[in-house]
Design an enzyme around this catalytic site. Structure first.
Site, PDB file in Angstrom:
ATOM      1  N   ASP A 113       0.836  -1.195   0.000  1.00 44.16           N
ATOM      2  CA  ASP A 113       0.000   0.000   0.000  1.00 44.16           C
ATOM      3  C   ASP A 113       0.877   1.254   0.000  1.00 44.16           C
ATOM      4  O   ASP A 113       2.026   1.235   0.436  1.00 44.16           O
ATOM      5  CB  ASP A 113      -0.957   0.017   1.193  1.00 44.16           C
ATOM      6  N   GLU A 156       0.066  -0.872   5.999  1.00 43.59           N
ATOM      7  CA  GLU A 156       1.200  -0.296   6.723  1.00 43.59           C
ATOM      8  C   GLU A 156       1.091   1.211   6.774  1.00 43.59           C
ATOM      9  O   GLU A 156       1.385   1.838   7.791  1.00 43.59           O
ATOM     10  CB  GLU A 156       2.518  -0.708   6.071  1.00 43.59           C
ATOM     11  N   GLU A 212      12.202  -1.504   3.550  1.00 39.89           N
ATOM     12  CA  GLU A 212      11.903  -0.074   3.601  1.00 39.89           C
ATOM     13  C   GLU A 212      13.110   0.728   3.094  1.00 39.89           C
ATOM     14  O   GLU A 212      14.259   0.267   3.195  1.00 39.89           O
ATOM     15  CB  GLU A 212      11.594   0.350   5.043  1.00 39.89           C
TER      16      GLU A 212
END
Length: 364
Positions: A66, A125, A154
């Site tokens: 997302d 998230e 990330e």
């Protein structure tokens, strides 16, 4: 398709949280021979997909598909992967479709491994993070399938690709103090109990104060005042109560109990209430663990750099993974345009990240 083509494909699947843009279905079809488990909750889509190559350790790659809403100010369509002047533009380019593309392609190209390889993906998230990674971890624990180590892709690099990994994250504790007084007329302060005056006497001992000294991984935990309000926005009435809000990005040296004691030390003579909420717990993964040593060596092999070990920044789903005793680290592309208009990264970083992950798989 190669990893850059895969990256562009994912960008063009609009997946504003909690929508996954059909990406999780795509991943299931992309990884032949892997077993898929779907645990969707309401609008949130979750996928755990794995393959047992051997009897050795379980290595998991985790991330989110997302993205935050595109917002305004874009020079290109945020959901068209536009490549120009050596960069690829699109919402989620750095956060974190580059990372997802890199580990998805690395895993797809893996033919041999000593243990289990898996991916843990969620569409929750960037939102509340209540029904995403946490639900998958609950299922994995119940099934006895928790991984030994996990890499969350990330964006972690600061100035150059390969210069930093996250070996931990600070926690986050939110606090609200309500100081009660007695409302009155400004002309008769002796007949009132002005909470502003009382709090003003102690505020300079609290605001911006470090609650610990930090250490090699964490900067000091600081008491950061975020809001103070009282009164009715008039000049002739003193307020009957005051509310002060604060946040502490805490290291492993400072707990909720420590913060409560700190507040009480200065408010103990006052009529007050304190509410504390820990939205994230701090964690750090030891530099001597196998996963840290393995990814350090892989990054050095691909980029020629030894990454620094950082805990800076906000929170990520790594905090949930660490709570289960899993050795977790984070590594991804540069972080300089996340959540901003014209978010972008370079094809070289996407390829480099995939190469690092392939090296990790080969040497773990």
């Amino acid at each position: 398709m190669d990893v850059v083509e895969l990256f562009k494909h994912l960008i063009e699947r609009k997946s504003e949280t909690p929508d996954d843009g059909g990406i999780l279905d795509f991943v299931e079809g992309y990884l032949d021979g892997y077993t898929a488990v779907r645990i969707d909750v309401d609008e949130v889509k979750n996928l755990f997909i794995y393959k047992r190559f051997g009897s050795g350790n379980h290595l998991c790659f985790a991330g989110h598909v997302d993205v935050v809403p595109a917002g305004e100010g874009w020079e290109t369509d945020p959901y068209t992967a536009v490549e120009k002047e050596g960069k690829i533009y699109g919402r989620g380019a750095q956060d974190m479709k580059a990372g997802v593309s890199a580990f998805l392609q690395a895993v797809k190209e893996t033919e041999t491994f000593g243990g289990t390889l898996s991916l843990l993906l969620t569409s929750d998230e960037e939102g509340p993070a209540k029904h995403g990674t946490v639900e998958l971890l609950k299922w994995l624990k119940a099934e006895g399938m928790l991984p030994d180590a996990c890499i969350v892709a990330e964006p972690t690099c600061e100035e150059r690709f390969g210069d930093a990994i996250k070996v931990g994250r600070r926690g986050s504790i939110n606090g609200v103090i309500e100081k009660r007084g007695k409302q009155g007329h400004a002309a008769y302060p002796e007949k009132a109990k002005n909470p502003i005056h009382k709090v003003a006497q102690v505020l300079h001992y609290m605001a911006g104060v470090n609650l610990d000294e930090g250490d090699e991984y964490f900067s000091p935990s600081q008491f950061v005042v975020t809001d103070i309000r009282a009164g009715m926005e008039v000049t002739n009435v003193t307020p009957g109560k005051l509310k002060m809000m604060f946040n502490v990005r805490n290291s492993t040296k400072t707990s909720k109990e420590d913060i409560a004691e700190f507040v009480h030390h200065y408010f103990k003579e006052m009529d007050y209430t304190l509410t504390l909420d820990q939205s994230a717990k701090p964690f750090v993964t030891d530099a001597n663990t196998h996963i840290v040593r393995t990814i350090d060596a892989a990054i050095a092999s691909v980029t020629g750099m030894r990454p620094k070990h950082s805990t800076a920044g906000g929170t990520s789903d790594a905090r949930f993974i660490a709570e289960y005793g899993i050795d977790v680290i984070e590594f991804g592309v540069r972080n300089d345009t996340i959540h901003a208009p014209n978010e972008c990264t370079t094809p070289e970083q996407v390829r480099g990240l995939c190469d690092v992950f392939k090296q990790v798989i080969a040497t773990y």
